[in-house]
Every structure is written in structure tokens, then in C-alpha cells.
Design an enzyme around this catalytic site. Structure first.
Site, mmCIF file in Angstrom:
data_model
loop_
_atom_site.group_PDB
_atom_site.id
_atom_site.type_symbol
_atom_site.label_atom_id
_atom_site.label_comp_id
_atom_site.label_asym_id
_atom_site.label_seq_id
_atom_site.Cartn_x
_atom_site.Cartn_y
_atom_site.Cartn_z
ATOM 1 N N LYS A 1 -3.121 -2.082 1.122
ATOM 2 C CA LYS A 1 -3.391 -0.743 1.659
ATOM 3 C C LYS A 1 -3.998 0.111 0.561
ATOM 4 C CE LYS A 1 -0.010 1.360 -0.817
ATOM 5 N NZ LYS A 1 -0.294 2.322 -1.913
ATOM 6 N N PRO B 1 -4.245 -7.834 -6.288
ATOM 7 C CA PRO B 1 -3.784 -7.632 -7.667
ATOM 8 C C PRO B 1 -2.375 -7.050 -7.721
ATOM 9 C CG PRO B 1 -6.007 -6.785 -7.387
ATOM 10 C CD PRO B 1 -5.511 -7.121 -6.019
ATOM 11 N N GLY C 1 0.707 -4.808 -9.210
ATOM 12 C CA GLY C 1 0.874 -3.526 -9.902
ATOM 13 C C GLY C 1 -0.371 -2.692 -9.918
ATOM 14 N N ALA C 2 -1.089 -2.684 -8.800
ATOM 15 C CA ALA C 2 -2.414 -2.066 -8.766
ATOM 16 C C ALA C 2 -2.497 -0.848 -7.851
ATOM 17 C CB ALA C 2 -3.444 -3.106 -8.327
ATOM 18 N N GLY C 3 -1.400 -0.502 -7.171
ATOM 19 C CA GLY C 3 -1.439 0.603 -6.223
ATOM 20 C C GLY C 3 -1.923 0.207 -4.844
ATOM 21 N N ASP D 1 7.480 2.092 0.318
ATOM 22 C CA ASP D 1 6.354 1.861 1.223
ATOM 23 C C ASP D 1 6.452 0.532 1.971
ATOM 24 O OD1 ASP D 1 5.844 0.378 -1.032
ATOM 25 O OD2 ASP D 1 3.772 1.010 -1.279
#
Length: 281
Positions: free
Chosen positions: A11, A93, A95-97, A135
Site C-alpha cells: 500500500k 521491500p 521496512g519501506a513504508g 495497519d
């Protein structure tokens, strides 16, 4: 049923406002979650014992991750053992947001309840999801949504980004805990909530309101991330924003050629890139 193979989507956040800190240590926030056509693939096969493997060497070395935590949470909740072989093909990826770990957790909850026929209603499933991450509930039903509270109070919205999306990650892992530790909560001048009753939401209205409170913090510490956004705008994106606490930045392009030229420029730096043509959606 002895095997399930499921796609686990990424997302982006469109806007991320941190309102205040709560008594429980979490923060109240508001954001818009928007699902991507970028997926991990997870296979679940009934087995004699639990095993986990991935194409990502880092995850293979970890004794626990959100997939394993989700399995263990179900075992505790239902007082059962879930002997299952889980294989993760990791494309998102870490830890990429982009919500990859949270998405994997939600996918695991859904898949294992089906595979082992565990009787659970939506409310109970949401309760378990929130225990795994703020989330994770979104990924139980990943449709464009306005989110508030910790990110778990969700309202589906009528939003279609009928543009070319370019997603770029420079390979920098940014700790969510670190980012929240530096944030100064505040009330936004314009709330994203003002958009939720519009159907459809106009992109122009979204652009005029949406901002990410973490950009200033991350950009000050990681110039590479700031440069991605600057380059997106330089290549002609009418809008670009960091997602979550970073380090991924996304841009929205009207022109397909500009979108692919932008992606190519970041590929040359060996950055992770992903392009979506959503003009036909």
C-alpha cells in the site's frame, strides 16, 4: 483443502497526519491507505510440523516475523497447533513504508483460518489483526480507505488514481519507532476527513490537502529520500509524497513516457522501482 497460495499486496499512504499521542503510547493519526498491484506471494501447506522459508535471506535468519507472530497468535487464541509449511516469495521491500510485513500478517490470519477451518467472525479477526500492528486491519480488506485512530478505524472511500504511479525505494530502512519519537503531533489545517463523503474524490482536492508529517524529519536525516521526491517533481510528476515513515516515495504522472523515464533513472542507481499504469482502472 491442504494448500493455499495467496497474494499479499503493498500500500501507499496518501497523506499522513499525526494528531496527538494517546495514553496507551500510540498516536492518533489520519491517513488514506491505497492498495498497489505490487504483491508478495505466500503459500500455506498443511504439514506434520511448522516450517518457514523465504527468498529473502534476512527473513530466513529471523526466528520470528509478522507471519510467524500471526500463526502463533491464532494458536494461542484457539488453543491449537497449526502444523503448516509457509513459503514467502518476497517482492515488497522490507521496512519501506509499503506495509509489506503488515500485509503478510493479515494474509496469514485469513489463510490459516481457512486452511484449518477456524471459526472466527470479522470483529474477532480485526481484534487479532490490531494486536499485530496498527495497519494490519487495513489489509484484511485492502480497498482505498480513510483511516483514523491508530490507523485501524477504516472508512472505504471512492478514490481511483487514474494516473501512472512510480514507486521508488532507495534501500534505506527507517525505524517507525525512531520516526514517531521525533514527531511533533498537531492538528492539520485541512483534515483528510473532509474528503470521505465525496464520491468520487477528485485528485485535485486530494493534492491540495494531503501531506506527510514525517517528510521533514526523514528528509533532514536522509538526503537520498528527499532527492527522490525532488527528481519526481523535476521529471514532471504533478504530485509526489513519501509513504508512511519512509523510505519509499511515490509519484503520480499524467504522461506514461515520463513515468518510465523516471523509473529508469532510479533503476540506474540500483533503487527498487515499481510502475503501475492505473489509467485503465
Amino acid at each position: 483443502m491442504s494448500k493455499i497460495v495467496v497474494k499479499s499486496p503493498a500500500k501507499i499512504n496518501i497523506g499522513l497526519n499525526i494528531i496527538n499521542k494517546r495514553d496507551d503510547g500510540f498516536h492518533n493519526l489520519e491517513t488514506i491507505f491505497y492498495p498497489l498491484n505490487l504483491f508478495d506471494e505466500i503459500g500455506f501447506t498443511k504439514s506434520e510440523k511448522f516450517t518457514f522459508r523465504s527468498n529473502d535471506s534476512i527473513l530466513n535468519k529471523e526466528k520470528t516475523n509478522l507471519i510467524i507472530k500471526a500463526k502463533e497468535l491464532l494458536e494461542i487464541e484457539f488453543n491449537v497447533q497449526l502444523p503448516v509449511d509457509i513459503s514467502l516469495n518476497k517482492n515488497i521491500p522490507i521496512g519501506a513504508g509499503l506495509g509489506g510485513g503488515s500485509s503478510n500478517a493479515a494474509t496469514t490470519l485469513i489463510a490459516l483460518t481457512k486452511l484449518f477451518n477456524l471459526q472466527i467472525d470479522t470483529k474477532h479477526l480485526l481484534h487479532l489483526a490490531l494486536q499485530l500492528g496498527s495497519d494490519v486491519p487495513f489489509f484484511l480488506n485492502p480497498v482505498p480507505s480513510f483511516a483514523e485512530s491508530r490507523g485501524d478505524v477504516l472508512v472505504p472511500i471512492n478514490l481511483k488514481l487514474e494516473k501512472h504511479l512510480v514507486i521508488v525505494n532507495p534501500g534505506i530502512h527507517i525505524s517507525t519507532k525512531w520516526a514517531f519519537g521525533l514527531i511533533t503531533p498537531h492538528q492539520p489545517k485541512l483534515s483528510l476527513q473532509s474528503l470521505i463523503n465525496k464520491s468520487p474524490i477528485e485528485i485535485e482536492d486530494l493534492i491540495s490537502i494531503a501531506s506527510n508529517d514525517f517528510e521533514k524529519i526523514v528528509f533532514n536525516h536522509f538526503s537520498n529520500v528527499r532527492e527522490i521526491k525532488d527528481k519526481m517533481l523535476e521529471f514532471g510528476a504533478p504530485f509526489s509524497m513519501m509513504t508512511g515513515t519512509g523510505s519509499t516515495v511515490w509519484g503520480m504522472f499524467d504522461d506514461e513516457k515520463a513515468a518510465h523515464q523516471t523509473e529508469l533513472s532510479f533503476k540506474r542507481k540500483n533503487y527498487f522501482t515499481h510502475v503501475e499504469d492505473r489509467s485503465g482502472f
